[in-house]
Design a protein around this motif. Structure first.
Motif, mmCIF file in Angstrom:
data_model
loop_
_atom_site.group_PDB
_atom_site.id
_atom_site.type_symbol
_atom_site.label_atom_id
_atom_site.label_comp_id
_atom_site.label_asym_id
_atom_site.label_seq_id
_atom_site.Cartn_x
_atom_site.Cartn_y
_atom_site.Cartn_z
ATOM 1 N N MET A 1 0.811 -1.210 0.000
ATOM 2 C CA MET A 1 0.000 0.000 0.000
ATOM 3 C C MET A 1 0.848 1.265 0.000
ATOM 4 N N SER A 2 2.020 1.217 0.616
ATOM 5 C CA SER A 2 2.858 2.415 0.662
ATOM 6 C C SER A 2 3.246 2.862 -0.741
ATOM 7 N N GLU A 3 3.681 1.904 -1.565
ATOM 8 C CA GLU A 3 4.063 2.237 -2.937
ATOM 9 C C GLU A 3 2.843 2.555 -3.787
ATOM 10 N N PHE A 4 1.762 1.807 -3.577
ATOM 11 C CA PHE A 4 0.552 2.043 -4.358
ATOM 12 C C PHE A 4 0.005 3.448 -4.108
ATOM 13 N N ALA A 5 0.077 3.895 -2.845
ATOM 14 C CA ALA A 5 -0.440 5.211 -2.500
ATOM 15 C C ALA A 5 0.347 6.330 -3.181
ATOM 16 N N LYS A 6 1.574 6.031 -3.600
ATOM 17 C CA LYS A 6 2.385 7.029 -4.301
ATOM 18 C C LYS A 6 2.182 6.969 -5.813
ATOM 19 N N GLY A 7 1.443 5.972 -6.286
ATOM 20 C CA GLY A 7 1.294 5.750 -7.716
ATOM 21 C C GLY A 7 0.234 6.628 -8.346
ATOM 22 N N ALA A 8 0.072 6.458 -9.660
ATOM 23 C CA ALA A 8 -0.778 7.349 -10.441
ATOM 24 C C ALA A 8 -2.263 7.195 -10.113
ATOM 25 N N VAL A 9 -2.742 5.958 -9.933
ATOM 26 C CA VAL A 9 -4.173 5.753 -9.716
ATOM 27 C C VAL A 9 -4.597 6.321 -8.365
ATOM 28 N N TYR A 10 -3.940 5.881 -7.298
ATOM 29 C CA TYR A 10 -4.305 6.359 -5.959
ATOM 30 C C TYR A 10 -3.998 7.845 -5.827
ATOM 31 N N GLY A 11 -2.831 8.239 -6.308
ATOM 32 C CA GLY A 11 -2.463 9.648 -6.240
ATOM 33 C C GLY A 11 -3.434 10.520 -7.011
ATOM 34 N N GLY A 12 -3.897 10.037 -8.155
ATOM 35 C CA GLY A 12 -4.873 10.782 -8.941
ATOM 36 C C GLY A 12 -6.196 10.932 -8.221
ATOM 37 N N MET A 13 -6.596 9.891 -7.509
ATOM 38 C CA MET A 13 -7.828 9.973 -6.727
ATOM 39 C C MET A 13 -7.686 11.035 -5.639
ATOM 40 N N LEU A 14 -6.538 11.054 -4.975
ATOM 41 C CA LEU A 14 -6.334 12.048 -3.922
ATOM 42 C C LEU A 14 -6.340 13.460 -4.488
ATOM 43 N N GLU A 15 -5.770 13.628 -5.669
ATOM 44 C CA GLU A 15 -5.801 14.952 -6.299
ATOM 45 C C GLU A 15 -7.245 15.348 -6.605
ATOM 46 N N GLY A 16 -8.050 14.370 -7.001
ATOM 47 C CA GLY A 16 -9.463 14.642 -7.229
ATOM 48 C C GLY A 16 -10.173 15.050 -5.950
ATOM 49 N N PHE A 17 -9.816 14.392 -4.836
ATOM 50 C CA PHE A 17 -10.403 14.759 -3.554
ATOM 51 C C PHE A 17 -10.009 16.180 -3.167
ATOM 52 N N LYS A 18 -8.736 16.518 -3.388
ATOM 53 C CA LYS A 18 -8.273 17.868 -3.069
ATOM 54 C C LYS A 18 -9.050 18.902 -3.874
ATOM 55 N N ALA A 19 -9.254 18.608 -5.149
ATOM 56 C CA ALA A 19 -9.980 19.548 -6.004
ATOM 57 C C ALA A 19 -11.423 19.701 -5.553
ATOM 58 N N ALA A 20 -12.010 18.600 -5.084
ATOM 59 C CA ALA A 20 -13.419 18.635 -4.688
ATOM 60 C C ALA A 20 -13.626 19.236 -3.309
ATOM 61 N N PHE A 21 -12.699 18.960 -2.379
ATOM 62 C CA PHE A 21 -12.939 19.304 -0.977
ATOM 63 C C PHE A 21 -11.951 20.301 -0.393
ATOM 64 N N GLY A 22 -10.846 20.546 -1.069
ATOM 65 C CA GLY A 22 -9.886 21.529 -0.600
ATOM 66 C C GLY A 22 -9.369 21.250 0.791
ATOM 67 N N ASP A 23 -9.431 22.269 1.644
ATOM 68 C CA ASP A 23 -8.843 22.187 2.982
ATOM 69 C C ASP A 23 -9.718 21.407 3.964
#
Length: 284
Positions: free
Chosen positions: A114-136
């Protein structure tokens, strides 16, 4: 990149984010269960992602599976933990890596992969989507370090046995966990509902999720919890097994997503969930 955008748009469009975004966050609720030798607390965040956090209260400490992601929930959850009056022994970030930055490296646990997966494109992309949707409103601070445990094996924390086994092969590289021989933790708690396209991401995921559910049913557990959804009983597990077996036959009988969606609606009239969204990922 296209897959990342599809996942983020699916989350936003399917109602997982909620109609009002961060402004619609509700305070959570806790369900408690007295088991053999421990007490289970399931904190249903009622956040926009439908997340749930599980607390295992052992004789001398607390073990947490999946911290809340939203800061409002983190604050509320911290107050609940304080009221239990026991130290936090471990925080297991199994399928979700977030909300753990305030814990020490010897408290945070990640399952191997999970540590490496969380740094990858799929999981990382999801987190970027969360940031865009929810911000701070969400806490995505990085943790200072963590203990890594094998995807299969046993750990004893707070006097309670945690038996890790590999989760569905189509899911994140994390583990299902049998807690104290009585409680089975998976990514999504079973429910009497159409399965989400976040669980069934394509045709190959049907057999993978079916195998994982059959393993959960064979575990002997009496309660089933997850990182999403409310606690469930063996009846919900059996329902989802029957659902997936029927889904396989319906996919073979129907030529396109529209026909499959209609067949799913006919097979389970009034069942919660979106059969059209599920059907769409099975005919790509």
């Amino acid at each position: 990149m296209k897959k990342i955008l599809w996942i983020v748009s699916l989350l936003a469009g399917s109602g997982v984010f909620g109609a009002q975004g961060a402004a619609a966050l509700l305070k959570g609720e806790v369900k408690t269960y007295d088991m053999d030798g421990f007490r289970l607390h399931v904190y249903l965040t009622q956040d926009a992602l439908g997340d749930a956090t599980t607390v295992v209260e052992g004789r001398d400490g607390l073990v947490i599976l999946e911290m809340p992601l939203f800061k409002e929930n983190l604050k509320e959850f911290a107050g609940y933990l304080k009221g239990l009056g026991k130290p936090v022994v471990k925080v297991v970030a199994d399928y979700h890596v977030g909300g753990v930055a305030d814990y020490a490296p010897d408290q945070v646990v990640l399952v191997e992969g999970m540590s490496e997966f969380a740094k990858g494109a799929v999981y990382g992309g999801m987190l970027e989507g969360f940031k865009a949707a929810f911000g701070d409103a969400i806490d995505l601070r990085e943790h200072a370090g963590h203990e890594e445990v094998p995807a299969e094996g046993r750990r004893i924390w707070a006097g309670v046995a945690f038996d890790f086994s590999r989760g569905a092969s189509s899911d994140f590289p994390a583990s299902s966990v049998v807690i104290g021989g009585r409680v089975c933790y998976t990514h999504f708690a079973p429910a009497k509902a159409h399965l989400s396209p976040l669980q069934i991401t394509g045709p190959e995921a049907v057999d993978a999720q079916l195998a994982a559910l059959k393993a959960a049913a064979a575990s002997g557990c009496t309660l089933f919890v997850g990182g999403h959804g409310a606690p469930a009983t063996p009846a919900e597990v059996e329902f989802q097994i029957a659902y997936l077996e029927k889904l396989k036959s319906l996919v073979a009988e129907n030529a396109d997503a529209g026909a499959l969606a209609a067949a799913l609606s006919a097979a389970w009239p009034g069942l919660p969930g979106d059969p059209a969204a599920l059907a769409a990922v099975l005919y790509r």
